[in-house]
Write a protein that holds these residues in place. Structure first.
Motif, short mmCIF file in Angstrom:
data_model
loop_
_atom_site.label_atom_id
_atom_site.label_comp_id
_atom_site.label_asym_id
_atom_site.label_seq_id
_atom_site.Cartn_x
_atom_site.Cartn_y
_atom_site.Cartn_z
N PHE A 1 52.52 39.85 56.39
CA PHE A 1 51.18 39.87 56.88
C PHE A 1 50.68 41.36 56.65
O PHE A 1 49.36 41.64 56.89
N LEU A 2 51.42 42.42 56.25
CA LEU A 2 51.11 43.55 56.07
C LEU A 2 51.34 44.15 54.89
O LEU A 2 50.46 44.40 53.96
N TYR A 3 52.62 44.33 54.61
CA TYR A 3 53.20 45.13 53.39
C TYR A 3 52.94 44.39 52.33
O TYR A 3 51.99 45.00 51.25
N PHE A 4 53.34 43.06 51.92
CA PHE A 4 53.25 42.53 50.67
C PHE A 4 51.65 42.13 50.10
O PHE A 4 51.19 42.47 49.33
N PRO A 5 50.75 41.57 51.10
CA PRO A 5 49.25 41.50 51.04
C PRO A 5 48.78 42.73 50.57
O PRO A 5 47.85 43.02 49.73
N ALA A 6 49.01 43.79 51.25
CA ALA A 6 48.22 44.97 51.30
C ALA A 6 48.59 45.80 49.98
O ALA A 6 47.65 46.31 49.12
N MET A 7 50.05 45.48 49.46
CA MET A 7 50.32 46.06 48.29
C MET A 7 49.64 45.27 47.10
O MET A 7 49.05 45.94 45.99
N ILE A 8 49.70 43.90 47.29
CA ILE A 8 48.90 43.34 46.00
C ILE A 8 47.53 43.45 46.24
O ILE A 8 46.99 43.68 44.97
N ALA A 9 46.83 43.43 47.44
CA ALA A 9 45.42 44.02 47.50
C ALA A 9 45.41 45.34 46.65
O ALA A 9 44.18 45.62 46.02
N ILE B 1 35.91 41.43 39.57
CA ILE B 1 37.32 41.48 38.76
C ILE B 1 38.55 41.65 39.75
O ILE B 1 39.56 41.10 39.47
N THR B 2 38.18 42.15 40.79
CA THR B 2 39.28 42.42 41.89
C THR B 2 39.70 40.92 42.14
O THR B 2 40.83 40.54 42.11
N VAL B 3 38.52 40.04 42.54
CA VAL B 3 38.75 38.54 42.95
C VAL B 3 39.58 38.01 41.88
O VAL B 3 40.34 37.06 42.18
N LEU B 4 39.00 37.95 40.56
CA LEU B 4 39.38 37.20 39.32
C LEU B 4 41.13 37.58 39.22
O LEU B 4 41.78 36.60 38.88
N MET B 5 41.36 38.82 39.46
CA MET B 5 42.81 39.02 39.29
C MET B 5 43.62 38.40 39.98
O MET B 5 44.83 37.97 40.02
N LEU B 6 43.27 38.28 41.45
CA LEU B 6 44.03 37.85 42.54
C LEU B 6 44.07 36.18 42.18
O LEU B 6 45.26 35.71 42.39
N ALA C 1 57.75 35.77 32.80
CA ALA C 1 56.96 36.02 31.51
C ALA C 1 56.13 37.11 31.66
O ALA C 1 56.32 38.43 31.25
N ILE C 2 55.41 37.12 32.83
CA ILE C 2 54.28 38.07 33.31
C ILE C 2 55.23 39.44 33.53
O ILE C 2 54.88 40.52 33.06
N GLY C 3 56.38 39.36 34.31
CA GLY C 3 57.26 40.40 34.49
C GLY C 3 58.08 41.08 33.47
O GLY C 3 57.79 42.41 33.29
N ASN C 4 58.43 40.44 32.47
CA ASN C 4 58.73 40.85 31.15
C ASN C 4 57.89 41.68 30.45
O ASN C 4 58.04 42.96 29.87
N ILE C 5 56.55 40.91 30.31
CA ILE C 5 55.27 41.73 29.45
C ILE C 5 55.09 43.06 30.14
O ILE C 5 54.99 44.12 29.55
N GLY D 1 51.42 42.92 36.24
CA GLY D 1 52.67 42.61 36.40
C GLY D 1 53.19 42.97 37.94
O GLY D 1 54.05 42.23 38.46
N CYS D 2 52.84 44.03 38.36
CA CYS D 2 53.32 44.70 39.74
C CYS D 2 52.94 43.87 40.71
O CYS D 2 53.46 43.38 41.64
N ALA D 3 51.66 43.40 40.55
CA ALA D 3 50.81 42.47 41.55
C ALA D 3 51.56 41.13 41.68
O ALA D 3 52.01 40.63 42.54
N SER D 4 51.73 40.59 40.36
CA SER D 4 52.65 39.69 40.24
C SER D 4 53.92 39.55 40.83
O SER D 4 54.34 38.55 41.68
N ALA D 5 54.77 40.54 40.82
CA ALA D 5 56.12 40.66 41.22
C ALA D 5 56.11 40.63 42.84
O ALA D 5 56.67 40.06 43.41
N PHE D 6 54.95 41.47 43.30
CA PHE D 6 54.83 41.18 44.99
C PHE D 6 54.30 40.20 45.33
O PHE D 6 54.65 39.80 46.37
N SER D 7 53.55 39.39 44.64
CA SER D 7 53.07 38.08 45.24
C SER D 7 54.29 36.94 45.06
O SER D 7 54.29 36.38 45.86
N PHE D 8 55.19 37.32 44.00
CA PHE D 8 56.22 36.23 44.01
C PHE D 8 57.17 36.65 45.03
O PHE D 8 57.56 35.57 45.91
#
Length: 445
Positions: A103-111, A134-139, A155-159, A295-302
């Protein structure tokens, strides 16, 4: 990882090289491209204390890694920090560690990453009105991909990994060859009228964001072939590799642009690229940075959605039955959506540095608690039986604690409301845990 059908345990397939690359890949992210702004703003445009803080942050991170390695090898279970907290302090603290992450760390990092992705788009396009869309679209895109299954996430992580390494390599080589700024990288040490203690704390907080991710490899301890021998080597070796890359790329930055200019830039990595290659070259490098951030945002959301899914397995959270369900693609769809909604709420602030500081403060409360757990663990168990013992004990754990406590203290003083907000959200987990535990107990009667 493959599961052993007879023992019901994860097969130990992770060696030293894989673990080291996991550390390097987990750490290198968006911070190295964007945090110079916060760093040189805090120092008053002076490079000296910033370069010193890079070395201090690296030293503290190494001490932290060695300290946690002892816990990881004496508690060789897959799960990482939350497992150590649970083992040493009990179920409620283990829950709170997961609660803060979810509820703090991962969502704040993704945001924070979504915001800086949009900032980069604005810098490239010159369309400031597009920042929030763009912020909203990216999320939406990130979480949509995760709802489709694990292959898309991989795939996102590798790229992303290829992108960020390539961009850093290009900036380092070009910065040293083509950079024309011959100003000292150590002088002035601190800007005029700037308090060095406060500035140092703010810079270290920013740098802990840049170094964030090293602890993730501890979650692999239960899957490593020889954690006693290799875990500490992987953590320290990975951190040293990253520290070397970070110091070199920051010297390259300063070879191109002065510290004051970097402190006034919303996208320092992009501005350095433009100064070296011009607008077209800067556009290409900027696109590479955006891919890295995505890719970083994807990793944190995963990872964040899987932590929420794991917590829900204990049936303590409200709607645990929904959060622990897998969708038709075999992923925890409801947990992914919840992390996405919280990330969206945080992203509405539009403040990258505020969100990243918020995330790092919240997680370092439990990282420092993990450092203290080393002393508690040694009282409960005979250290002679440990497969790995932290060198120079108790000095190394004490240095890790002091480094973390210093940054938390500076954050409390300089960003009191932000810090108190983190603590309040943390404490909200206590009644939720008690309510959920009581519900589970009643259901089992």
């Amino acid at each position: 990882m493959e599961e052993n059908k007879n023992s019901k345990e994860l097969v130990k397939t992770v060696g030293l090289a894989t673990a080291t690359f996991t550390v390097v890949g987990s750490i290198i992210g968006a911070g190295v491209f964007f945090k110079p702004q916060a760093i040189y703003t805090a120092t008053g445009g002076a490079p000296g204390i910033a370069m010193l803080c890079w070395l201090i942050a690296g030293l503290v991170t190494i001490c932290a890694g060695l300290t946690v390695s002892e816990l990881a090898t004496s508690i060789p279970k897959t799960g990482g920090m939350a497992i150590y907290i649970k083992e040493m302090y009990g179920d409620m603290f283990g829950f709170l560690a997961g609660w803060v992450q979810v509820f703090l760390y991962f969502p704040a990092m993704i945001a924070a990453l979504a915001v800086v992705f949009a900032d980069q788009f604005v810098a490239l396009s010159g369309m400031p009105s597009m920042k929030m869309p763009i912020t909203v679209l990216m999320l939406i895109i990130v979480f949509f991909f995760h709802l489709q299954g694990g292959k898309q996430s991989a795939a996102i992580g590798n790229i992303s990994t290829v992108s960020k390494v390539l961009v850093l390599f290009i900036i380092i080589i070009a910065g040293f060859i083509l950079g024309k700024n011959n100003a000292s990288i150590t002088q002035p040490f601190i800007g005029e009228g700037v308090n060095p203690v406060v500035a140092g704390g703010q810079v270290l907080l920013a740098l802990f964001f840049v170094f964030d991710g090293w602890i993730n490899v501890c979650a692999l301890a239960g899957e490593m072939k020889n954690p006693a021998k290799d875990l500490s080597k992987a953590i320290v070796g990975g951190i040293l590799i990253v520290l070397a890359i970070y110091v070199i790329v920051n010297i390259a930055y300063l070879r191109v642009l002065p510290a004051k200019t970097l402190g006034g830039s919303a996208s320092p990595g992009l501005d350095v690229a433009k100064a070296i290659f011009g607008d077209i070259g800067g556009l290409i490098i900027g696109a590479g940075i955006m891919i890295s951030v995505f890719g970083c945002a994807s990793a944190f959301s995963f990872t964040g959605s899987r932590v929420l899914y794991a917590i829900a397995q204990d049936d303590v959270l409200p709607k645990s039955d929904k959060l622990s369900k897998l969708n038709k693609n075999g992923v925890p769809g409801n947990s992914i959506i919840v992390i996405g909604i919280i990330s969206f709420i945080y992203a509405m602030s539009g403040q990258f540095n505020l969100l990243s500081d918020f995330a790092i403060f919240s997680i370092w409360i439990f990282i420092v608690l993990t450092f203290f757990a080393v002393f508690k663990n040694r009282k409960l168990k005979d250290p002679k039986t440990f497969a790995f013992r932290v060198p120079a004990y108790p000095l190394v754990p004490i240095l890790a604690i002091l480094g973390g406590a210093f940054v938390l203290g500076v954050q409390l003083i300089t960003s009191t409301l932000l810090s108190l907000g983190s603590i309040i959200i943390l404490l909200l987990g206590v009644p939720i845990y008690k309510w959920g535990s009581k519900k589970v107990k009643n259901n089992n009667i």
